[in-house]
Design a protein around this motif. Sequence first.
Motif, PDB file in Angstrom:
ATOM      1  N   THR A 175       2.146  -4.184   1.537  1.00 49.52           N
ATOM      2  CA  THR A 175       2.407  -5.029   0.361  1.00 49.52           C
ATOM      3  C   THR A 175       1.105  -5.570  -0.214  1.00 49.52           C
ATOM      4  O   THR A 175       0.079  -5.635   0.466  1.00 49.52           O
ATOM      5  CB  THR A 175       3.313  -6.212   0.733  1.00 49.52           C
ATOM      6  OG1 THR A 175       2.625  -7.059   1.658  1.00 49.52           O
ATOM      7  CG2 THR A 175       4.611  -5.736   1.357  1.00 49.52           C
ATOM      8  N   ARG A 176       1.187  -5.965  -1.476  1.00 52.27           N
ATOM      9  CA  ARG A 176       0.043  -6.609  -2.132  1.00 52.27           C
ATOM     10  C   ARG A 176       0.598  -7.636  -3.119  1.00 52.27           C
ATOM     11  O   ARG A 176       1.255  -7.275  -4.083  1.00 52.27           O
ATOM     12  CB  ARG A 176      -0.826  -5.577  -2.843  1.00 52.27           C
ATOM     13  CG  ARG A 176      -2.107  -6.150  -3.449  1.00 52.27           C
ATOM     14  CD  ARG A 176      -2.972  -5.040  -4.002  1.00 52.27           C
ATOM     15  NE  ARG A 176      -3.364  -4.102  -2.956  1.00 52.27           N
ATOM     16  CZ  ARG A 176      -3.816  -2.872  -3.187  1.00 52.27           C
ATOM     17  NH1 ARG A 176      -3.900  -2.434  -4.432  1.00 52.27           N
ATOM     18  NH2 ARG A 176      -4.156  -2.084  -2.192  1.00 52.27           N
ATOM     19  N   VAL A 177       0.365  -8.909  -2.815  1.00 45.78           N
ATOM     20  CA  VAL A 177       0.875 -10.023  -3.615  1.00 45.78           C
ATOM     21  C   VAL A 177       2.402  -9.916  -3.675  1.00 45.78           C
ATOM     22  O   VAL A 177       3.060 -10.024  -2.659  1.00 45.78           O
ATOM     23  CB  VAL A 177       0.225 -10.081  -5.014  1.00 45.78           C
ATOM     24  CG1 VAL A 177       0.565 -11.420  -5.689  1.00 45.78           C
ATOM     25  CG2 VAL A 177      -1.299  -9.939  -4.914  1.00 45.78           C
ATOM     26  N   ASP A 178       2.978  -9.658  -4.852  1.00 42.75           N
ATOM     27  CA  ASP A 178       4.438  -9.625  -4.977  1.00 42.75           C
ATOM     28  C   ASP A 178       4.970  -8.205  -5.137  1.00 42.75           C
ATOM     29  O   ASP A 178       6.071  -8.004  -5.639  1.00 42.75           O
ATOM     30  CB  ASP A 178       4.900 -10.479  -6.158  1.00 42.75           C
ATOM     31  CG  ASP A 178       4.527  -9.872  -7.503  1.00 42.75           C
ATOM     32  OD1 ASP A 178       3.561  -9.071  -7.540  1.00 42.75           O
ATOM     33  OD2 ASP A 178       5.207 -10.194  -8.495  1.00 42.75           O
ATOM     34  N   ARG A 179       4.190  -7.212  -4.689  1.00 48.30           N
ATOM     35  CA  ARG A 179       4.636  -5.834  -4.825  1.00 48.30           C
ATOM     36  C   ARG A 179       4.502  -5.083  -3.513  1.00 48.30           C
ATOM     37  O   ARG A 179       3.604  -5.344  -2.704  1.00 48.30           O
ATOM     38  CB  ARG A 179       3.832  -5.098  -5.902  1.00 48.30           C
ATOM     39  CG  ARG A 179       4.074  -5.606  -7.317  1.00 48.30           C
ATOM     40  CD  ARG A 179       3.398  -4.704  -8.326  1.00 48.30           C
ATOM     41  NE  ARG A 179       3.906  -3.353  -8.225  1.00 48.30           N
ATOM     42  CZ  ARG A 179       3.263  -2.271  -8.701  1.00 48.30           C
ATOM     43  NH1 ARG A 179       2.075  -2.415  -9.284  1.00 48.30           N
ATOM     44  NH2 ARG A 179       3.786  -1.070  -8.588  1.00 48.30           N
ATOM     45  N   ILE A 180       5.406  -4.128  -3.299  1.00 51.17           N
ATOM     46  CA  ILE A 180       5.281  -3.168  -2.200  1.00 51.17           C
ATOM     47  C   ILE A 180       4.557  -1.957  -2.763  1.00 51.17           C
ATOM     48  O   ILE A 180       4.980  -1.387  -3.773  1.00 51.17           O
ATOM     49  CB  ILE A 180       6.666  -2.774  -1.656  1.00 51.17           C
ATOM     50  CG1 ILE A 180       7.329  -3.989  -0.995  1.00 51.17           C
ATOM     51  CG2 ILE A 180       6.547  -1.621  -0.665  1.00 51.17           C
ATOM     52  CD1 ILE A 180       8.761  -3.751  -0.575  1.00 51.17           C
ATOM     53  N   ILE A 181       3.491  -1.563  -2.134  1.00 52.90           N
ATOM     54  CA  ILE A 181       2.695  -0.467  -2.696  1.00 52.90           C
ATOM     55  C   ILE A 181       2.814   0.833  -1.906  1.00 52.90           C
ATOM     56  O   ILE A 181       2.518   1.911  -2.438  1.00 52.90           O
ATOM     57  CB  ILE A 181       1.209  -0.858  -2.829  1.00 52.90           C
ATOM     58  CG1 ILE A 181       0.599  -1.183  -1.463  1.00 52.90           C
ATOM     59  CG2 ILE A 181       1.057  -2.036  -3.775  1.00 52.90           C
ATOM     60  CD1 ILE A 181      -0.904  -1.374  -1.531  1.00 52.90           C
ATOM     61  N   ALA A 182       3.247   0.766  -0.639  1.00 49.24           N
ATOM     62  CA  ALA A 182       3.366   1.990   0.156  1.00 49.24           C
ATOM     63  C   ALA A 182       4.413   1.802   1.245  1.00 49.24           C
ATOM     64  O   ALA A 182       4.555   0.708   1.805  1.00 49.24           O
ATOM     65  CB  ALA A 182       2.028   2.384   0.769  1.00 49.24           C
ATOM     66  N   VAL A 183       5.137   2.879   1.538  1.00 44.03           N
ATOM     67  CA  VAL A 183       6.132   2.891   2.615  1.00 44.03           C
ATOM     68  C   VAL A 183       5.896   4.143   3.440  1.00 44.03           C
ATOM     69  O   VAL A 183       5.774   5.249   2.886  1.00 44.03           O
ATOM     70  CB  VAL A 183       7.572   2.886   2.061  1.00 44.03           C
ATOM     71  CG1 VAL A 183       8.575   2.888   3.212  1.00 44.03           C
ATOM     72  CG2 VAL A 183       7.802   1.686   1.153  1.00 44.03           C
ATOM     73  N   SER A 184       5.855   3.990   4.746  1.00 45.55           N
ATOM     74  CA  SER A 184       5.590   5.126   5.635  1.00 45.55           C
ATOM     75  C   SER A 184       6.805   5.449   6.497  1.00 45.55           C
ATOM     76  O   SER A 184       7.556   4.553   6.901  1.00 45.55           O
ATOM     77  CB  SER A 184       4.393   4.838   6.539  1.00 45.55           C
ATOM     78  OG  SER A 184       3.202   4.715   5.776  1.00 45.55           O
ATOM     79  N   PHE A 185       6.959   6.753   6.792  1.00 49.23           N
ATOM     80  CA  PHE A 185       8.062   7.257   7.608  1.00 49.23           C
ATOM     81  C   PHE A 185       7.513   8.168   8.686  1.00 49.23           C
ATOM     82  O   PHE A 185       6.497   8.837   8.486  1.00 49.23           O
ATOM     83  CB  PHE A 185       9.061   8.053   6.759  1.00 49.23           C
ATOM     84  CG  PHE A 185       9.666   7.288   5.616  1.00 49.23           C
ATOM     85  CD1 PHE A 185      10.856   6.608   5.768  1.00 49.23           C
ATOM     86  CD2 PHE A 185       9.032   7.262   4.377  1.00 49.23           C
ATOM     87  CE1 PHE A 185      11.412   5.914   4.708  1.00 49.23           C
ATOM     88  CE2 PHE A 185       9.578   6.566   3.306  1.00 49.23           C
ATOM     89  CZ  PHE A 185      10.775   5.885   3.479  1.00 49.23           C
ATOM     90  N   ASP A 186       8.194   8.206   9.815  1.00 51.34           N
ATOM     91  CA  ASP A 186       7.925   9.201  10.847  1.00 51.34           C
ATOM     92  C   ASP A 186       8.897  10.362  10.673  1.00 51.34           C
ATOM     93  O   ASP A 186      10.098  10.152  10.453  1.00 51.34           O
ATOM     94  CB  ASP A 186       8.102   8.602  12.242  1.00 51.34           C
ATOM     95  CG  ASP A 186       6.934   7.725  12.661  1.00 51.34           C
ATOM     96  OD1 ASP A 186       5.802   8.038  12.260  1.00 51.34           O
ATOM     97  OD2 ASP A 186       7.160   6.733  13.377  1.00 51.34           O
ATOM     98  N   SER A 187       8.384  11.582  10.790  1.00 50.79           N
ATOM     99  CA  SER A 187       9.233  12.762  10.702  1.00 50.79           C
ATOM    100  C   SER A 187       8.780  13.782  11.727  1.00 50.79           C
ATOM    101  O   SER A 187       7.743  13.611  12.380  1.00 50.79           O
ATOM    102  CB  SER A 187       9.169  13.370   9.300  1.00 50.79           C
ATOM    103  OG  SER A 187       7.967  14.105   9.128  1.00 50.79           O
TER     104      SER A 187
END
Length: 455
Positions: A175-187
Amino acid sequence: MIIKTDILIIGAGSAGFGAAYSALSEGKKSVVLADKNNQLGETSTVGGVNTWEPGIGGDGVHYRLAERLMRSGDAFVGRTVSYAWAKQPYAVSDRCDDSYETTLHRYNVSPDDQRRFHFEPDAMSREMLALLREADNDGPTIIRHTINELIGNNAAYNGKRLTLLFGCNFKSVETRVDRIIAVSFDSADGEITVFPKTIIDSSADIVCARAAGCAYMTGEDSCDDFGEESAPINPVKRLNGITQCFRIAEGKTDTTIPAEYSDVDLSSWKQQLETRGVVSCFNVYPRGGISVNMLPTIDGIELLNHPIDELKHICEARVYIYWQWLTSRYGYNDWHIEKIFPMLGIRESYRLHGRYVLTHNDLIRGYAESLGHSHTIARADHPTDIHGDAGGLRQTGVYEIPYDCMLPKEFSNLLVACRGASFSHLAASSARLSRTMLAIGEAAGRMSTEICQNL
């Protein structure tokens, strides 16, 4: 692997599918739909809850799904043909000749006149996939592969604007301030990191929202929390019950409990069956066999007391004991367990504490008075419906769900569209049904395209 996209949807259940379909149909944005399972539908398919209960559906994609499934012979409208009573601890719903529209009413409809929608789970996944591909390609497309051929255990489909990621477990969020900027997954192929403009958390357990630090709730709220007179004086550590659904088919049964479940203590479950039994819903399948939905298999709070794999193991063991009990007393000696569904039917876990919390008072009143009708994204009319201790059905009426229930207080580019949206415990017990989830998912998909345009 790194993917950049306009919209990331986490969870491919009813709400996640609705969000993806809506976003693809109404805009030209790129969409990534990620799920831990290897097919669409989650609870409605992988979890074995293969019936839509009667209730308002609104204008939405459910009509298209129903029409396709009925045309292929993979769905029908059903009615209750026998009710549970002392000598039969299960109700049976079977085929009738009524139209699909008869399933779209619940409030003030007598039990004899209520209608359900029964469907084959793999067919539902197939038609969901076909509709997404058609929306992605701006028109009809032909599915030339089976679900298993097309969808493996990892990334399975890359279209013009849609990427499906299956077998992907949520890992982390940045996250950065009031935003989510990246989401990670395991596959199975390693870590996948998605950089989205907008995120829709349709994961049911709101995994992304919780990991990002959004306020959330769990358990039964007190009457002071949201002014619900029907809530307890003090908060209670209690969740709606969990069901392990399974499918039975004709053929001689073997009630021997597999050795792999010998480690499970089943004494309390056996005692419950002997003293007060367990009521179930038996819903006949279009292609033969019966869906068995126990009400419930285990207390919901056990979700917080056991790792999910351990809880699944316990529930599967309880299925075998239940089947022994049922066949020994109620006749099903010429039937056998054909399939225990791979996903638990979880009715409640974590709920967002968002900008507006839908309450039991709103269900009774019909809408969120402080917001007004203009915020409405979906309507429902199912009673509050608690399975387990202190459970039962309580009629409310037709009510509206506001957009603000999807909005966390903390982030400007996150929507929560699933059973874990901003509902009180009581409101969630009504709003959690599949067609309601489809509707709020579709609303989230529409709103996410607008959020992208404003970023």
